[in-house]
Motif scaffolding. Structure first.
Motif, mmCIF file in Angstrom:
data_model
loop_
_atom_site.group_PDB
_atom_site.id
_atom_site.type_symbol
_atom_site.label_atom_id
_atom_site.label_comp_id
_atom_site.label_asym_id
_atom_site.label_seq_id
_atom_site.Cartn_x
_atom_site.Cartn_y
_atom_site.Cartn_z
ATOM 1 N N LEU A 36 0.816 -1.215 0.000
ATOM 2 C CA LEU A 36 0.000 0.000 0.000
ATOM 3 C C LEU A 36 0.848 1.262 0.000
ATOM 4 O O LEU A 36 0.574 2.208 -0.742
ATOM 5 N N HIS A 56 -5.876 -7.260 -0.586
ATOM 6 C CA HIS A 56 -5.178 -7.886 0.535
ATOM 7 C C HIS A 56 -3.679 -7.982 0.327
ATOM 8 O O HIS A 56 -3.067 -9.018 0.563
ATOM 9 N N SER A 60 -2.627 -3.352 3.525
ATOM 10 C CA SER A 60 -4.053 -3.203 3.252
ATOM 11 C C SER A 60 -4.769 -4.482 3.644
ATOM 12 O O SER A 60 -4.393 -5.574 3.236
ATOM 13 N N THR A 61 -5.799 -4.342 4.453
ATOM 14 C CA THR A 61 -6.607 -5.480 4.834
ATOM 15 C C THR A 61 -8.062 -5.130 4.602
ATOM 16 O O THR A 61 -8.524 -4.083 5.026
ATOM 17 N N PHE A 64 -9.555 -1.321 3.997
ATOM 18 C CA PHE A 64 -8.740 -0.181 4.422
ATOM 19 C C PHE A 64 -7.979 0.459 3.262
ATOM 20 O O PHE A 64 -8.004 1.670 3.075
ATOM 21 N N GLY A 65 -7.273 -0.351 2.490
ATOM 22 C CA GLY A 65 -6.472 0.207 1.403
ATOM 23 C C GLY A 65 -7.312 0.957 0.399
ATOM 24 O O GLY A 65 -6.948 2.055 -0.047
ATOM 25 N N HIS A 68 -8.530 4.206 1.844
ATOM 26 C CA HIS A 68 -7.403 5.136 1.937
ATOM 27 C C HIS A 68 -7.062 5.723 0.562
ATOM 28 O O HIS A 68 -6.873 6.940 0.419
ATOM 29 N N PRO A 212 -4.953 -3.344 9.392
ATOM 30 C CA PRO A 212 -3.796 -3.678 8.576
ATOM 31 C C PRO A 212 -2.593 -3.944 9.465
ATOM 32 O O PRO A 212 -2.469 -3.353 10.540
ATOM 33 N N VAL A 215 0.951 0.179 8.499
ATOM 34 C CA VAL A 215 0.677 1.228 7.524
ATOM 35 C C VAL A 215 1.327 2.527 7.975
ATOM 36 O O VAL A 215 1.130 2.960 9.091
#
Length: 218
Positions: A36, A56, A60-61, A64-65, A68, A212, A215
């Motif tokens: 990410l 994934h 990033s999980t 979230f990624g 973002h 995550p 990050v």
């Protein structure tokens, strides 16, 4: 010339994507990233016409990624590529702002067709998906937009609250002071317009957010 960023931590899949796109599309500039933070850096440094994004990869999980990326680069079209293929995930992805969902099992020629459609501003999901998978879910979108205002650290604190961790436990997990955790919790409450941890847990659970592993602030 079109610039497409392939963001995936599996080199073999990036090679497969590269081959599919080079075979079926002309005049391409293909960039590659594997996590990410590297993806965000590359998007800052290049004019990208389309991001093909793995949900994934490191940093990033789950959503979230994507949340973002959509916050930082709302003007860049994003299509999610994923090895996990189910209606719930596709619906969440599309309501988070992606223009497409491409399963990693998709044939090369079909990947190229999907990319071409998305570049033309169309929405693309596999034909076998229910017709309502791209329906607009206003409540979900509002929740995702609220979460997008969080910093990576605040996001992780929210996820840990969802998992029932106390401030001391969160401080231990993140290797920060308890006072810092309290400041993050206060910021989370303010940004999400909530008053307590129970409400925070409900929001994180509704979005099915997962923390995550690592990050950096971007």
């Amino acid at each position: 010339m079109l610039t497409i960023l392939l963001a995936d931590d599996h080199p073999m899949y990036r090679d497969a994507l590269r081959g599919a796109l080079m075979l079926h599309l002309d005049d391409l500039n293909l960039l590659e990233t594997s996590d990410l933070n590297e993806t965000v850096k590359t998007l800052h440094e290049n004019d990208v016409d389309l991001l093909l994004f793995d949900l994934h990869m490191p940093g990033s999980t789950d959503l979230f990624g994507l949340i973002h990326i959509r916050k930082l680069f709302p003007e860049i079209p994003v299509a999610v590529v994923s090895g996990i293929e189910n209606v719930g995930i596709v619906s969440k992805v599309m309501n988070t702002g992606a223009l497409g969902f491409i399963p990693k099992t998709t044939q090369a020629s079909e990947v190229a067709k999907a990319v071409a459609s998305i570049l033309e501003g169309e929405v693309w999901v596999p034909e076998k998906m229910p017709s309502d998978v791209t329906d607009f879910d206003e409540a979900f979108v509002e929740l995702a937009e609220s979460v997008s205002s969080l910093t990576p650290a605040q996001y992780k604190v929210l996820c840990f609250m969802r998992d029932g961790l106390l401030n001391k436990q969160i401080a231990y997990e993140l290797d920060i002071a308890v006072a810092t955790v309290k400041a993050h919790v206060t910021a989370v409450f303010k940004k999400l317009k909530i008053n307590n941890r129970t409400q925070a847990v409900l929001i994180a659970s509704q979005l099915q957010l997962e923390p995550p592993p690592s990050v950096q602030a971007c």
